[in-house]
Design an enzyme around this catalytic site. Structure first.
Site, mmCIF file in Angstrom:
data_model
loop_
_atom_site.group_PDB
_atom_site.id
_atom_site.type_symbol
_atom_site.label_atom_id
_atom_site.label_comp_id
_atom_site.label_asym_id
_atom_site.label_seq_id
_atom_site.Cartn_x
_atom_site.Cartn_y
_atom_site.Cartn_z
ATOM 1 N N ASP A 93 0.852 -1.186 0.000
ATOM 2 C CA ASP A 93 0.000 0.000 0.000
ATOM 3 C C ASP A 93 0.902 1.256 0.000
ATOM 4 O O ASP A 93 2.134 1.137 -0.010
ATOM 5 C CB ASP A 93 -0.870 -0.102 1.278
ATOM 6 C CG ASP A 93 -2.105 0.774 1.252
ATOM 7 O OD1 ASP A 93 -2.378 1.393 0.216
ATOM 8 O OD2 ASP A 93 -2.797 0.847 2.284
ATOM 9 N N HIS A 94 0.285 2.437 0.032
ATOM 10 C CA HIS A 94 0.983 3.735 0.052
ATOM 11 C C HIS A 94 2.501 3.682 0.260
ATOM 12 O O HIS A 94 2.969 3.437 1.360
ATOM 13 C CB HIS A 94 0.431 4.603 1.180
ATOM 14 C CG HIS A 94 -0.988 5.001 0.972
ATOM 15 N ND1 HIS A 94 -1.346 6.111 0.225
ATOM 16 C CD2 HIS A 94 -2.132 4.445 1.403
ATOM 17 C CE1 HIS A 94 -2.665 6.208 0.222
ATOM 18 N NE2 HIS A 94 -3.170 5.215 0.917
ATOM 19 N N GLU A 159 -1.635 7.249 -7.398
ATOM 20 C CA GLU A 159 -2.665 8.101 -6.793
ATOM 21 C C GLU A 159 -2.714 9.456 -7.482
ATOM 22 O O GLU A 159 -1.700 10.039 -7.824
ATOM 23 C CB GLU A 159 -2.391 8.290 -5.284
ATOM 24 C CG GLU A 159 -3.434 9.201 -4.628
ATOM 25 C CD GLU A 159 -3.547 9.027 -3.106
ATOM 26 O OE1 GLU A 159 -3.252 7.924 -2.616
ATOM 27 O OE2 GLU A 159 -3.928 9.998 -2.443
ATOM 28 N N HIS A 212 -9.125 8.596 4.948
ATOM 29 C CA HIS A 212 -8.714 7.433 5.750
ATOM 30 C C HIS A 212 -9.304 7.541 7.147
ATOM 31 O O HIS A 212 -9.353 8.622 7.718
ATOM 32 C CB HIS A 212 -7.193 7.365 5.862
ATOM 33 C CG HIS A 212 -6.501 6.964 4.595
ATOM 34 N ND1 HIS A 212 -5.438 7.653 4.091
ATOM 35 C CD2 HIS A 212 -6.719 5.942 3.737
ATOM 36 C CE1 HIS A 212 -5.020 7.062 2.971
ATOM 37 N NE2 HIS A 212 -5.784 6.028 2.741
ATOM 38 N N GLY A 213 -9.712 6.412 7.689
ATOM 39 C CA GLY A 213 -10.236 6.405 9.053
ATOM 40 C C GLY A 213 -11.752 6.369 9.049
ATOM 41 O O GLY A 213 -12.397 6.341 8.005
ATOM 42 N N HIS A 248 -9.786 4.271 -1.607
ATOM 43 C CA HIS A 248 -9.084 4.309 -0.314
ATOM 44 C C HIS A 248 -10.022 4.899 0.730
ATOM 45 O O HIS A 248 -10.835 5.763 0.421
ATOM 46 C CB HIS A 248 -7.835 5.202 -0.401
ATOM 47 C CG HIS A 248 -6.692 4.540 -1.099
ATOM 48 N ND1 HIS A 248 -5.545 4.186 -0.447
ATOM 49 C CD2 HIS A 248 -6.534 4.158 -2.386
ATOM 50 C CE1 HIS A 248 -4.719 3.611 -1.303
ATOM 51 N NE2 HIS A 248 -5.288 3.584 -2.491
ATOM 52 N N SER A 251 -13.680 2.730 5.054
ATOM 53 C CA SER A 251 -14.297 2.526 6.368
ATOM 54 C C SER A 251 -15.279 3.644 6.656
ATOM 55 O O SER A 251 -14.989 4.813 6.432
ATOM 56 C CB SER A 251 -13.230 2.474 7.467
ATOM 57 O OG SER A 251 -12.479 1.285 7.370
ATOM 58 N N ASN A 270 -9.916 -0.585 -0.436
ATOM 59 C CA ASN A 270 -9.053 -0.796 0.729
ATOM 60 C C ASN A 270 -9.869 -0.732 2.008
ATOM 61 O O ASN A 270 -10.675 0.190 2.190
ATOM 62 C CB ASN A 270 -7.954 0.263 0.781
ATOM 63 C CG ASN A 270 -6.962 0.132 -0.365
ATOM 64 O OD1 ASN A 270 -7.091 -0.750 -1.215
ATOM 65 N ND2 ASN A 270 -5.969 0.992 -0.375
ATOM 66 N N ASP A 272 -9.257 -0.919 6.139
ATOM 67 C CA ASP A 272 -8.267 -0.974 7.212
ATOM 68 C C ASP A 272 -8.926 -0.726 8.572
ATOM 69 O O ASP A 272 -9.051 -1.632 9.381
ATOM 70 C CB ASP A 272 -7.159 0.057 6.932
ATOM 71 C CG ASP A 272 -5.986 -0.060 7.905
ATOM 72 O OD1 ASP A 272 -5.928 -1.042 8.665
ATOM 73 O OD2 ASP A 272 -5.122 0.836 7.908
#
Ligand SMILES: [Zn+2]
Length: 340
Positions: A93-94, A159, A212-213, A248, A251, A270, A272
């Protein structure tokens, strides 16, 4: 099983043609890796397991070195996935530009050695995240890496735009700004720099407000129509071609948001934070309900059946596997395996 380069291409193309996507699960340990594999097996789905540079560093233990950890992850995953009834692709990943020389390029060199020996590349795909660079410079680096990947049968993920929030200790620059939303013109610039598959196969993490998150509902404004605009612009300039997008920061997204993204050409999603949460929550429930057994002042006074790491580990892995299988259901990959 691990997919060959040709099989991985077929897996991604199948998703693009069939209007579904595969979860890509971030793992940082043998336990989370096993949880991801189990989730894919339970769903009868092919899938992707991946490590960030920081996740790989954690994997390496005392070595504290991402390259060592990525190699260890690939070896372990290769052994464990070999016996699974689904195809499990390995991905990094990243990788920001500052880590390319110490992480990404040495892994490509490993794959070069393997391919020369007649073996499969070490990883099926790698992400180069040049989103902190101006787009032209990002694409210059990406094009050079794509050429190298193409010769090894590896897919490159790039990206365009900036994913907000924080992952792996890296915060997206400009969160809350227009950089969270890619434009169709920028997406066309990617196609001009990297081709449309003719110069090597790539996946495109195009940002459409993703972060993200996990956040409270309403915090994140996803605009999946950006992905549709990009497909339309590409189709007009390159006769019917389509991007294969990566989502990405899935969530916290609703089933409707996931569906809209997949309809617009997302093939890899993705996952996570929510998988991490499922794992840790189950472990925490075990600790709380076996408080005396695990918090005894010394081992003899505790309950071995409660403090054996396998007892809580198995629960944590089962919970994370369930979340992974759920992601397969939501994204439409459940029951879809080239191994079936
Ligand atoms: Zn990401």
């Amino acid at each position: 099983m691990l997919p060959s380069p040709e099989q991985y291409a077929a897996i991604l193309d199948g998703a693009a043609a069939g209007g579904y996507a595969f979860p890509a699960i971030n793992v940082t340990s043998s336990q989370t890796l096993n949880a991801a594999l189990r989730g894919f097996a339970e769903a009868g789905s092919d899938g992707i397991v991946q490590v960030t540079v920081g996740g790989a560093r954690y994997f390496s233990g005392a070595a504290g070195d991402g390259l060592t950890g990525a190699r260890a992850f690939a070896s372990l995953a290769r052994e464990l996935a070999a016996g699974y009834p689904a195809a499990i692709a390995l991905h990094t990943d990243h990788c920001p530009p500052k880590d390319a020389d110490s992480f990404l390029r040495p892994l490509l060199a490993d794959s070069g050695d393997r391919v020369r020996r007649g073996e499969a590349p070490l990883f099926n795909s790698h992400m180069f995240d040049g989103s902190t660079l101006p787009l032209a410079e990002n694409m210059r680096h990406s094009a050079e890496l794509l050429d190298r990947c193409r010769r090894l049968g590896i897919v490159l993920e790039v990206e365009c735009g900036v994913v907000g929030g924080e992952e792996d200790g890296i915060r997206g620059e400009g969160a809350g700004s227009e950089r969270l939303y890619t434009t169709a013109e920028e997406l066309l610039e990617v196609a001009r720099a990297l081709g449309i598959g003719d110069r090597g196969r790539y996946l495109l993490a195009a940002t459409f407000g993703n972060v993200h998150g996990v956040y409270a509902p309403g915090h994140v404004k996803l605009r999946p129509e950006i992905l549709a605009d990009g497909q339309r612009a590409l189709g007009q300039s390159h006769a019917g071609a389509r991007f294969q997008y990566v989502f990405h920061g899935s969530s916290g997204s609703s089933p409707e948001e996931l569906r809209a993204a997949v309809q617009n050409g997302v093939v890899k999603v993705n996952l996570d934070s929510e998988a991490q949460y499922a794992f840790t929550r189950a472990a925490a429930e075990h600790m709380v309900s076996n408080r005396d057994g695990v918090l005894a002042p010394e081992a003899a006074l505790g309950d071995k059946s409660a403090y054996d790491p396998r007892s809580w580990g198995a629960k944590a892995e089962a919970a994370m596997a369930e979340r992974v299988a759920q992601a397969c259901e939501q994204l439409g990959s459940a029951g879809r395996s080239i191994a079936a």
